[in-house]
Design a protein around this motif. Structure first.
Motif, short mmCIF file in Angstrom:
data_model
loop_
_atom_site.label_atom_id
_atom_site.label_comp_id
_atom_site.label_asym_id
_atom_site.label_seq_id
_atom_site.Cartn_x
_atom_site.Cartn_y
_atom_site.Cartn_z
N ARG A 74 0.84 -1.20 0.00
CA ARG A 74 0.00 0.00 0.00
C ARG A 74 0.87 1.24 0.00
N ALA A 75 0.38 2.28 -0.66
CA ALA A 75 1.07 3.57 -0.58
C ALA A 75 1.04 4.03 0.87
N ALA A 76 2.16 4.46 1.38
CA ALA A 76 2.26 4.88 2.78
C ALA A 76 2.70 6.33 2.84
N SER A 77 2.61 6.88 4.04
CA SER A 77 3.11 8.23 4.22
C SER A 77 4.63 8.22 4.02
N ARG A 78 5.17 9.36 3.68
CA ARG A 78 6.59 9.47 3.35
C ARG A 78 7.45 9.02 4.52
N LEU A 79 8.46 8.22 4.21
CA LEU A 79 9.37 7.73 5.22
C LEU A 79 10.21 8.89 5.74
N THR A 80 10.19 9.11 7.04
CA THR A 80 10.89 10.25 7.61
C THR A 80 11.99 9.81 8.56
N CYS A 81 12.97 10.69 8.73
CA CYS A 81 14.03 10.46 9.70
C CYS A 81 13.72 11.29 10.96
N PHE A 82 14.58 11.19 11.95
CA PHE A 82 14.36 11.88 13.22
C PHE A 82 14.25 13.39 13.01
N THR A 83 15.16 13.97 12.22
CA THR A 83 15.18 15.42 12.01
C THR A 83 13.85 15.89 11.43
N GLU A 84 13.34 15.16 10.43
CA GLU A 84 12.07 15.53 9.79
C GLU A 84 10.89 15.30 10.72
N ILE A 137 18.57 7.65 21.44
CA ILE A 137 19.90 7.22 21.00
C ILE A 137 19.69 6.43 19.72
N GLU A 138 20.33 6.85 18.64
CA GLU A 138 20.25 6.16 17.36
C GLU A 138 21.57 5.43 17.11
N ASP A 139 21.48 4.14 16.80
CA ASP A 139 22.67 3.33 16.54
C ASP A 139 22.50 2.71 15.15
N ALA A 140 23.20 3.27 14.15
CA ALA A 140 22.96 2.89 12.76
C ALA A 140 24.18 2.25 12.13
N TYR A 141 23.92 1.32 11.19
CA TYR A 141 24.96 0.69 10.38
C TYR A 141 24.63 0.93 8.92
N LEU A 142 25.65 1.31 8.15
CA LEU A 142 25.48 1.64 6.74
C LEU A 142 26.47 0.84 5.91
N ASN A 143 26.07 0.49 4.70
CA ASN A 143 26.94 -0.23 3.78
C ASN A 143 27.98 0.74 3.21
N GLU A 144 29.24 0.57 3.59
CA GLU A 144 30.27 1.53 3.19
C GLU A 144 30.46 1.59 1.68
N PRO A 156 26.55 14.61 8.87
CA PRO A 156 25.37 15.48 8.66
C PRO A 156 24.43 15.45 9.86
N THR A 157 23.55 16.44 9.93
CA THR A 157 22.49 16.41 10.94
C THR A 157 21.44 15.38 10.55
N SER A 158 21.10 15.33 9.27
CA SER A 158 20.09 14.40 8.77
C SER A 158 20.74 13.33 7.90
N LEU A 159 20.69 12.10 8.36
CA LEU A 159 21.25 10.99 7.58
C LEU A 159 20.50 10.84 6.26
N TYR A 160 19.17 10.94 6.28
CA TYR A 160 18.40 10.71 5.06
C TYR A 160 18.65 11.80 4.03
N ASP A 161 18.88 13.04 4.48
CA ASP A 161 19.25 14.09 3.54
C ASP A 161 20.59 13.76 2.87
N ALA A 162 21.54 13.28 3.67
CA ALA A 162 22.86 12.93 3.14
C ALA A 162 22.75 11.77 2.16
N LEU A 163 21.93 10.78 2.48
CA LEU A 163 21.73 9.67 1.56
C LEU A 163 21.02 10.14 0.30
#
Length: 234
Positions: A74-84, A137-144, A156-163
């Motif tokens: 189903r179409a969902a609301s936009r996926l947001t990060c903490f900053t947003e 507390i956010e503990d994130a792992y990213l594919n380098e 960055p302040t916003s991870l999703y903006d940086a991505l």
């Protein structure tokens, strides 16, 4: 993976896709045994092809029953990060890095990011505040491999903006939330007593079929209310 096996994996995947495209949700997918016999490949190759279609959302596995054509997402609301999310609530988000380094993926992180154990990942742990008050507390792992130079470009302040600037902003996610109590370290960062109620939020975020982030966040239950948007099936 050898070139021959990779080609077989693609052949199996696209064959199954052609069979189930347009089929009614709940229709059975071909069995692994049938596909092994048809293509003369190992069951592992068939399983990998089916896994790709499950991740894509075309198929779904039902334990004890088998694999079936999935209902469309189903179409969902936009996926947001903490900053947003904080901005939506009229609050100013702040970020304090507790840890940022390159690591080798352990078995759990590797499985969640669809990597091989030992592959390079970026581990970024932050204390997030809202209007100056500790919120989580956010503990994130990213594919380098997907974000070369990330650690060297300033956090960055916003991870999703940086991505998003790299064309990798997550488009959908798998989340789980459960109630728990804070341990001593968490209580110290969140400025609550050890044993205070918290919400634990786990996320596996994807752009298309590509996993870009897995994270575990711990929220103060006295400061954070989870909002979920629901709708009726059409």
């Amino acid at each position: 993976m050898s070139e021959g096996r990779a080609l077989k994996h693609v052949q199996v995947r696209e064959y199954v896709r052609s069979l189930v495209s347009g089929a009614a949700p709940g229709s059975p997918a071909p069995s692994e045994r049938e596909l092994v016999h048809r293509f003369g490949v190992a069951r592992m190759t068939v399983r990998q092809a089916m896994d790709a279609l499950v991740v894509e959302g075309l198929l779904e596995r039902i334990p004890g029953r088998g694999t079936f054509v999935a209902r469309p997402r189903r179409a969902a609301s936009r996926l947001t990060c903490f900053t947003e999310e904080m901005a939506r609530r009229g609050m100013l988000a702040e970020s304090q890095t507790l840890l940022a380094r390159r690591e080798q993926a352990g078995p759990g992180v590797a499985r969640a990011l669809a990597l091989t154990e030992g592959d390079a990942v970026i581990h970024w742990k932050r204390l997030r505040r809202a209007d100056g008050v500790p919120m989580c507390i956010e503990d994130a792992y990213l594919n380098e491999v997907l974000i070369p130079g990330f650690l060297q470009s300033g956090m960055p302040t916003s991870l999703y903006d940086a991505l998003g600037q790299r064309g990798l902003r997550p488009t959908w996610a798998e989340d789980s939330i459960n109630a728990d109590v804070a341990n001593e370290e968490e209580g110290r960062h969140l400025e609550v007593e050890a044993g205070a109620p918290v919400l634990r939020h786990s996320r596996r975020a994807l752009v298309g079929e590509k996993v870009v982030e897995v994270s575990r966040s711990v929220y103060r239950a006295d400061r954070f209310t989870l909002w979920v948007q629901l709708g009726q099936e059409g």
